[in-house]
Scaffold this active site. Structure first.
Site, PDB file in Angstrom:
ATOM      1  N   SER A   7      -1.645  -1.280  12.394  1.00 49.14           N
ATOM      2  CA  SER A   7      -2.903  -1.355  13.180  1.00 49.14           C
ATOM      3  C   SER A   7      -3.301  -0.176  13.201  1.00 49.14           C
ATOM      4  O   SER A   7      -3.587   0.653  11.961  1.00 49.14           O
ATOM      5  CB  SER A   7      -2.787  -2.163  14.276  1.00 49.14           C
ATOM      6  OG  SER A   7      -3.991  -1.975  15.058  1.00 49.14           O
ATOM      7  N   ASP A  25      -1.566  -7.437  -5.413  1.00 47.93           N
ATOM      8  CA  ASP A  25      -2.917  -7.493  -4.858  1.00 47.93           C
ATOM      9  C   ASP A  25      -2.828  -8.238  -3.687  1.00 47.93           C
ATOM     10  O   ASP A  25      -2.822  -9.501  -3.775  1.00 47.93           O
ATOM     11  CB  ASP A  25      -3.886  -7.777  -5.801  1.00 47.93           C
ATOM     12  CG  ASP A  25      -5.397  -8.028  -5.303  1.00 47.93           C
ATOM     13  OD1 ASP A  25      -5.574  -7.660  -4.199  1.00 47.93           O
ATOM     14  OD2 ASP A  25      -6.316  -8.279  -6.203  1.00 47.93           O
ATOM     15  N   ASN A  55      -3.454  12.925   8.576  1.00 44.63           N
ATOM     16  CA  ASN A  55      -3.851  13.671   7.531  1.00 44.63           C
ATOM     17  C   ASN A  55      -3.830  13.150   6.103  1.00 44.63           C
ATOM     18  O   ASN A  55      -2.974  13.258   5.400  1.00 44.63           O
ATOM     19  CB  ASN A  55      -3.176  15.036   7.545  1.00 44.63           C
ATOM     20  CG  ASN A  55      -3.863  16.213   6.652  1.00 44.63           C
ATOM     21  OD1 ASN A  55      -4.787  15.870   5.881  1.00 44.63           O
ATOM     22  ND2 ASN A  55      -3.358  17.167   6.921  1.00 44.63           N
ATOM     23  N   LYS A  67      -8.928  -4.398  12.696  1.00 44.36           N
ATOM     24  CA  LYS A  67      -7.618  -4.036  13.184  1.00 44.36           C
ATOM     25  C   LYS A  67      -7.418  -4.937  14.664  1.00 44.36           C
ATOM     26  O   LYS A  67      -6.471  -5.202  15.105  1.00 44.36           O
ATOM     27  CB  LYS A  67      -7.822  -2.727  13.742  1.00 44.36           C
ATOM     28  CG  LYS A  67      -7.606  -1.757  12.199  1.00 44.36           C
ATOM     29  CD  LYS A  67      -6.477  -2.355  11.585  1.00 44.36           C
ATOM     30  CE  LYS A  67      -6.015  -1.281  10.273  1.00 44.36           C
ATOM     31  NZ  LYS A  67      -5.139  -1.444   9.626  1.00 44.36           N
ATOM     32  N   ALA A 105     -13.047  -4.215  13.911  1.00 44.20           N
ATOM     33  CA  ALA A 105     -13.110  -5.692  14.100  1.00 44.20           C
ATOM     34  C   ALA A 105     -11.737  -6.167  13.439  1.00 44.20           C
ATOM     35  O   ALA A 105     -11.011  -7.070  13.657  1.00 44.20           O
ATOM     36  CB  ALA A 105     -14.386  -6.307  13.485  1.00 44.20           C
ATOM     37  N   GLY A 110       0.928  -1.186  -0.271  1.00 46.51           N
ATOM     38  CA  GLY A 110      -0.066   0.265   0.218  1.00 46.51           C
ATOM     39  C   GLY A 110       1.014   1.358  -0.057  1.00 46.51           C
ATOM     40  O   GLY A 110       0.490   2.400   0.701  1.00 46.51           O
ATOM     41  N   LYS A 149      -1.976  -1.009  -8.584  1.00 48.22           N
ATOM     42  CA  LYS A 149      -1.662  -0.766 -10.117  1.00 48.22           C
ATOM     43  C   LYS A 149      -0.721   0.514 -10.034  1.00 48.22           C
ATOM     44  O   LYS A 149      -0.883   1.706  -9.686  1.00 48.22           O
ATOM     45  CB  LYS A 149      -2.792  -0.238 -10.875  1.00 48.22           C
ATOM     46  CG  LYS A 149      -3.962  -1.382 -11.139  1.00 48.22           C
ATOM     47  CD  LYS A 149      -5.206  -0.954 -11.906  1.00 48.22           C
ATOM     48  CE  LYS A 149      -6.216  -2.137 -12.330  1.00 48.22           C
ATOM     49  NZ  LYS A 149      -7.311  -1.187 -12.986  1.00 48.22           N
ATOM     50  N   SER A 200       1.516   3.464  -2.569  1.00 42.53           N
ATOM     51  CA  SER A 200       1.324   4.367  -3.815  1.00 42.53           C
ATOM     52  C   SER A 200       0.861   5.840  -2.976  1.00 42.53           C
ATOM     53  O   SER A 200       0.921   6.704  -3.755  1.00 42.53           O
ATOM     54  CB  SER A 200       0.368   3.884  -4.566  1.00 42.53           C
ATOM     55  OG  SER A 200      -0.828   3.783  -3.945  1.00 42.53           O
ATOM     56  N   SER A 201       0.510   5.858  -2.055  1.00 42.43           N
ATOM     57  CA  SER A 201       0.182   7.222  -1.449  1.00 42.43           C
ATOM     58  C   SER A 201       0.232   7.080   0.388  1.00 42.43           C
ATOM     59  O   SER A 201       0.166   5.918   0.895  1.00 42.43           O
ATOM     60  CB  SER A 201      -1.347   7.487  -1.799  1.00 42.43           C
ATOM     61  OG  SER A 201      -2.347   6.652  -1.300  1.00 42.43           O
ATOM     62  N   GLY A 202      -0.224   8.304   0.697  1.00 40.73           N
ATOM     63  CA  GLY A 202      -0.275   8.133   2.215  1.00 40.73           C
ATOM     64  C   GLY A 202       0.622   7.774   3.095  1.00 40.73           C
ATOM     65  O   GLY A 202       1.578   7.850   2.876  1.00 40.73           O
ATOM     66  N   TYR A 221     -14.336  -1.796  10.477  1.00 35.71           N
ATOM     67  CA  TYR A 221     -12.872  -1.695  10.385  1.00 35.71           C
ATOM     68  C   TYR A 221     -12.114  -1.942  11.592  1.00 35.71           C
ATOM     69  O   TYR A 221     -11.129  -2.677  11.789  1.00 35.71           O
ATOM     70  CB  TYR A 221     -12.578  -0.089  10.041  1.00 35.71           C
ATOM     71  CG  TYR A 221     -11.320   0.436  10.210  1.00 35.71           C
ATOM     72  CD1 TYR A 221     -10.512   0.287   9.187  1.00 35.71           C
ATOM     73  CD2 TYR A 221     -10.603   1.125  11.068  1.00 35.71           C
ATOM     74  CE1 TYR A 221      -9.397   0.680   9.033  1.00 35.71           C
ATOM     75  CE2 TYR A 221      -9.383   1.493  11.096  1.00 35.71           C
ATOM     76  CZ  TYR A 221      -8.833   1.248  10.101  1.00 35.71           C
ATOM     77  OH  TYR A 221      -7.397   1.778  10.284  1.00 35.71           O
TER      78      TYR A 221
END
Length: 271
Positions: free
Chosen positions: A132, A54, A180, A150, A148, A12, A38, A14-16, A146
């Site tokens: 987490s 994926d 943020n 975590k 549950a 995960g 992607k 690609s961002s954040g 969500y």
């Protein structure tokens, strides 16, 4: 890649939080592979290579881990960051939708962990950092699904850590509070909304938007993740961000009834 350079695999990314984590590991001297569903067309940060993955697919996970091992020869750190939020009361989610969310947030973590563990055990070292949440140890109304997932990640991580510690591998938790990022914009909406929950749902969305807009930067979480991966005496869990730290401190000392009132007040629920 230098001879002694360690390898970090971040899902995960690609961002954040994931992207910030990949950047932080690169700055710390790691060779970093960041994944996303992607990644074609994305500009990878310096020191980061992107790879399609994926986490809901067994073959995708196996192929991605094999590709990393074939190219770099090792995986020293796995950061399980890929995940999705949810918006809605528990009653508003169908079983099928709930299973889809668990497939990403929980079984994705399990697939990745199972795929990298043989390599880490063989090299007698490794860190698996599972991202987490503050919601991994406290309740959050209108995020029950969500929460549950975590809670499941927390129980899984703590248990597996005991199983693999003797092989030089640690499984650790990082628990961010409000950060943020566009978390709310990307959350899964309940597929069977009920009118009686409409006001509560709208209240939750307003609280979430306010908390995330004033939340800590993703880089704050990234630094905690890198610390978890590199500390010589790792701690099982670390909060990340000011809100998570405050609520965790209160959670440890407040009586249950008092903490229950705090949760309702924090989420602007009726008294």
């Amino acid at each position: 890649m230098t001879a002694n350079q360690q390898v970090a695999l971040v899902t995960g990314a690609s961002s954040g939080i994931g992207k910030a984590t990949a950047i932080a590991f690169a700055a710390a001297g790691f060779q970093v592979i960041g994944t996303g569903r992607k990644t074609a067309g994305l500009t990878a940060p310096a020191g980061v290579a992107y790879l399609d993955l994926d986490v809901t697919g067994d073959e995708s996970v196996s192929a991605a881990v094999k590709q990393v091992i074939d190219r770099y020869g090792r995986i020293d750190v796995l950061v399980n960051n890929a995940g999705v939020g949810t918006t809605g009361a528990a009653e508003e989610f169908s079983t099928a939708q709930s299973q889809d969310v668990f497939d990403i947030n929980v079984f994705g973590v399990m697939r990745m962990t199972t795929a990298v563990l043989p390599h880490m055990r063989a090299q007698r070292s490794g860190r698996i950092i599972n991202v987490s949440s503050l919601s991994g140890f406290v309740p959050s109304p209108f995020m029950a699904l969500y929460v549950a997932t975590k809670h499941a990640v927390e129980g899984y991580s703590q248990s597996v850590d005991h199983e693999v510690r003797q092989y030089g591998v640690r499984v650790l938790l990082v628990e961010p509070g409000p950060i943020n990022t566009p978390f709310g914009d990307h959350s899964v909406q309940a597929d069977t909304p009920l009118p009686l929950y409409a006001a509560g749902r709208a209240n939750y969305e307003a609280v979430l938007a306010e908390n995330t807009s004033s939340g800590d930067a993703p880089a704050v979480v990234a630094q905690v993740i890198v610390a978890a991966a590199t500390d010589t005496k790792p701690k099982l869990r670390r909060t990340a961000g000011s809100t998570a730290a405050r609520i965790n401190a209160v959670h440890r000392v407040a009586p249950a009834r008092t903490f229950d009132r705090i949760i309702r007040r924090f989420n602007r629920m009726p008294a």
